[in-house]
Structures are given as structure tokens and as C-alpha cells.
Scaffold this active site. Structure first.
Site, PDB file in Angstrom:
ATOM      1  N   TYR A 238       2.360  -3.793  -5.596  1.00  0.00           N
ATOM      2  CA  TYR A 238       2.200  -4.429  -4.282  1.00  0.00           C
ATOM      3  C   TYR A 238       2.049  -5.945  -4.337  1.00  0.00           C
ATOM      4  O   TYR A 238       1.990  -6.590  -3.292  1.00  0.00           O
ATOM      5  CB  TYR A 238       0.999  -3.810  -3.552  1.00  0.00           C
ATOM      6  CG  TYR A 238       1.185  -2.338  -3.268  1.00  0.00           C
ATOM      7  CD1 TYR A 238       2.226  -1.897  -2.458  1.00  0.00           C
ATOM      8  CD2 TYR A 238       0.336  -1.378  -3.823  1.00  0.00           C
ATOM      9  CE1 TYR A 238       2.418  -0.546  -2.210  1.00  0.00           C
ATOM     10  CE2 TYR A 238       0.509  -0.025  -3.576  1.00  0.00           C
ATOM     11  CZ  TYR A 238       1.556   0.381  -2.767  1.00  0.00           C
ATOM     12  OH  TYR A 238       1.747   1.723  -2.518  1.00  0.00           O
TER      13      TYR A 238
ATOM     14  N   ASN B  77       3.284  -2.082   8.958  1.00  0.00           N
ATOM     15  CA  ASN B  77       3.274  -1.373   7.683  1.00  0.00           C
ATOM     16  C   ASN B  77       2.260  -0.233   7.807  1.00  0.00           C
ATOM     17  O   ASN B  77       1.066  -0.462   7.696  1.00  0.00           O
ATOM     18  CB  ASN B  77       2.881  -2.308   6.536  1.00  0.00           C
ATOM     19  CG  ASN B  77       2.949  -1.595   5.192  1.00  0.00           C
ATOM     20  OD1 ASN B  77       3.072  -0.361   5.126  1.00  0.00           O
ATOM     21  ND2 ASN B  77       2.866  -2.360   4.112  1.00  0.00           N
TER      22      ASN B  77
ATOM     23  N   HIS C 292       4.370   8.527   5.914  1.00  0.00           N
ATOM     24  CA  HIS C 292       4.967   9.768   5.426  1.00  0.00           C
ATOM     25  C   HIS C 292       4.347  11.022   6.047  1.00  0.00           C
ATOM     26  O   HIS C 292       4.792  12.126   5.770  1.00  0.00           O
ATOM     27  CB  HIS C 292       4.833   9.819   3.893  1.00  0.00           C
ATOM     28  CG  HIS C 292       5.095   8.491   3.236  1.00  0.00           C
ATOM     29  ND1 HIS C 292       6.334   7.891   3.282  1.00  0.00           N
ATOM     30  CD2 HIS C 292       4.274   7.613   2.577  1.00  0.00           C
ATOM     31  CE1 HIS C 292       6.269   6.718   2.644  1.00  0.00           C
ATOM     32  NE2 HIS C 292       5.030   6.530   2.219  1.00  0.00           N
TER      33      HIS C 292
ATOM     34  N   ASP D 264       4.593   9.194  17.512  1.00  0.00           N
ATOM     35  CA  ASP D 264       4.581   9.392  18.959  1.00  0.00           C
ATOM     36  C   ASP D 264       4.107   8.132  19.678  1.00  0.00           C
ATOM     37  O   ASP D 264       4.603   7.805  20.761  1.00  0.00           O
ATOM     38  CB  ASP D 264       3.683  10.576  19.326  1.00  0.00           C
ATOM     39  CG  ASP D 264       4.305  11.910  18.949  1.00  0.00           C
ATOM     40  OD1 ASP D 264       5.504  11.940  18.605  1.00  0.00           O
ATOM     41  OD2 ASP D 264       3.587  12.924  18.998  1.00  0.00           O
TER      42      ASP D 264
ATOM     43  N   HIS E  83       7.590  -2.350   4.436  1.00  0.00           N
ATOM     44  CA  HIS E  83       6.869  -1.907   3.250  1.00  0.00           C
ATOM     45  C   HIS E  83       7.020  -2.962   2.154  1.00  0.00           C
ATOM     46  O   HIS E  83       8.116  -3.506   1.965  1.00  0.00           O
ATOM     47  CB  HIS E  83       7.428  -0.579   2.735  1.00  0.00           C
ATOM     48  CG  HIS E  83       7.321   0.511   3.746  1.00  0.00           C
ATOM     49  ND1 HIS E  83       6.155   1.197   3.976  1.00  0.00           N
ATOM     50  CD2 HIS E  83       8.228   0.998   4.626  1.00  0.00           C
ATOM     51  CE1 HIS E  83       6.352   2.070   4.950  1.00  0.00           C
ATOM     52  NE2 HIS E  83       7.600   1.965   5.362  1.00  0.00           N
TER      53      HIS E  83
ATOM     54  N   SER F 274       6.681  -2.326  -1.103  1.00  0.00           N
ATOM     55  CA  SER F 274       7.422  -1.732  -2.215  1.00  0.00           C
ATOM     56  C   SER F 274       8.716  -1.103  -1.708  1.00  0.00           C
ATOM     57  O   SER F 274       8.871  -0.851  -0.508  1.00  0.00           O
ATOM     58  CB  SER F 274       6.555  -0.664  -2.898  1.00  0.00           C
ATOM     59  OG  SER F 274       6.266   0.394  -1.995  1.00  0.00           O
TER      60      SER F 274
ATOM     61  N   ARG G 243       7.560   9.656  -0.812  1.00  0.00           N
ATOM     62  CA  ARG G 243       7.626   8.374  -0.077  1.00  0.00           C
ATOM     63  C   ARG G 243       9.010   8.129   0.529  1.00  0.00           C
ATOM     64  O   ARG G 243       9.213   7.166   1.258  1.00  0.00           O
ATOM     65  CB  ARG G 243       7.262   7.204  -0.989  1.00  0.00           C
ATOM     66  CG  ARG G 243       5.826   7.232  -1.452  1.00  0.00           C
ATOM     67  CD  ARG G 243       5.470   5.993  -2.249  1.00  0.00           C
ATOM     68  NE  ARG G 243       4.365   6.258  -3.138  1.00  0.00           N
ATOM     69  CZ  ARG G 243       3.078   6.203  -2.792  1.00  0.00           C
ATOM     70  NH1 ARG G 243       2.739   5.865  -1.577  1.00  0.00           N
ATOM     71  NH2 ARG G 243       2.125   6.472  -3.667  1.00  0.00           N
TER      72      ARG G 243
HETATM   73  C1  DQA Z   1       3.534   1.021   1.443  1.00  0.00           C
HETATM   74  C2  DQA Z   1       4.267   2.219   0.815  1.00  0.00           C
HETATM   75  C3  DQA Z   1       3.535   3.508   1.105  1.00  0.00           C
HETATM   76  O1  DQA Z   1       4.214   4.611   0.509  1.00  0.00           O
HETATM   77  C4  DQA Z   1       2.127   3.458   0.551  1.00  0.00           C
HETATM   78  O2  DQA Z   1       1.421   4.640   0.893  1.00  0.00           O
HETATM   79  C5  DQA Z   1       1.375   2.247   0.978  1.00  0.00           C
HETATM   80  C6  DQA Z   1       2.092   0.965   1.001  1.00  0.00           C
HETATM   81  C7  DQA Z   1       4.195  -0.323   1.051  1.00  0.00           C
HETATM   82  O3  DQA Z   1       3.891  -1.317   1.704  1.00  0.00           O
HETATM   83  O4  DQA Z   1       4.957  -0.379   0.071  1.00  0.00           O
HETATM   84  O5  DQA Z   1       0.194   2.287   1.253  1.00  0.00           O
HETATM   85  O6  DQA Z   1       3.602   1.134   2.850  1.00  0.00           O
END
Ligand code: DQA
Length: 145
Positions: free
Chosen positions: A23, A74, A80, A87, A100, A102, A111
């Protein structure tokens, strides 16, 4: 001047120390400051909020209807799993851009599925803190002048 909401979901308050190889090393406050500065350059006010609680994120989306032109979101792990957040996004009539840090498609299979994406304007994933910057630029284009 337009205003937008920069909304962060669970565990993103730990950025800087949370799995920095995935991250990045920036804290959430540093990311927020960079996006607010970038927003100011294009005359968009960026208001930031983070919560670890699904209901608080839903409340923030509902309230955003009253003042925001759009949302950069985010949803963290709720991406997921959360029908309720999906909604909430579907229920509000302002554009939401999913971001995101990542590249979720280069990670675990769980993911790869986002319940949020179908109700968002679009999705940006994999560019570290720049994902938020790209989200800001996308909203700027969506919102026009
Ligand atoms: C995330 C990706 C998600 O899968 C993960 O649970 C996160 C961070 C990202 O910013 O890459 O908490 O949203």
C-alpha cells in the site's frame, strides 16, 4: 467552486504502517493533503473522511447528496463483500469513482470481485496514492466546468 467527498473505508487509517510493500509508505493524512492540494489547483474542494464502520460509510454517502458533486471512494475490504454499500451508491445520484491503491487483479482471487464496480462511474486500481489523484482527474472530467 465544486466540492467532492474523498471517502476511505476500513483499515486505511493504518496506511504508512499497514503492509507498506503493498500500500506504500504514505499515511492517510499525507494522501488526503496531496489530493486536497491537487483539488485546489483545479478549483475543487476535497473533504476527506475515513471510517472502519460500514454504517458510517453509508451515512457519509447519503449525506454527500446534500453538498458534494461526486465521490472518490476506496471501500477497502468492503469492496468485496458489501451489498449495503453497493445499494447506497446506487441510491445516490452523484458520480462515485472507485479507487484502490493496489492492483486488486494481481492479488488473491477474492479481491477480483467487486460488488461496488457495477454502480460506480469507473474504477482505478494499482497506482498507489496516484490512484486517488487519477480518481480526482476522472471526477473533474465527469463534472465538467
Ligand atoms: C484496497 C484493496 C482491498 O482489497 C483491501 O481490502 C484494502 C485496500 C486497496 O486500496 O488496494 O483494504 O482497497
Amino acid at each position: 467552486m465544486k466540492s467532492i467527498l474523498l471517502l476511505h473505508g476500513p483499515n486505511l487509517n493504518l496506511l504508512g504502517t499497514r503492509e507498506p510493500d503493498i500500500y506504500g509508505a504514505l499515511t492517510l493524512a499525507e494522501i488526503d493533503a496531496r489530493i486536497q492540494a491537487a483539488g485546489a489547483q483545479v478549483e475543487i474542494e476535497v473533504r476527506c473522511l475515513q471510517s472502519n464502520h460500514e454504517g458510517a460509510l453509508i451515512d457519509a454517502l447519503h449525506e454527500a447528496r446534500n453538498w458534494a458533486s461526486g465521490v472518490i471512494f476506496n471501500p477497502g475490504g468492503y469492496t468485496h463483500t458489501s451489498v449495503a454499500l453497493r445499494d447506497a451508491i446506487a441510491a445516490i445520484d452523484i458520480p462515485v469513482v472507485e479507487v484502490h491503491l493496489s492492483n486488486v487483479y494481481a492479488r488473491e482471487e477474492f479481491r477480483h470481485k467487486s460488488l461496488i464496480s457495477p454502480v460506480c462511474k469507473g474504477k482505478i486500481s494499482g497506482f498507489g496514492w496516484h490512484s486517488y489523484w487519477l480518481g480526482l482527474m476522472a471526477l473533474k472530467e465527469i463534472l465538467g466546468d
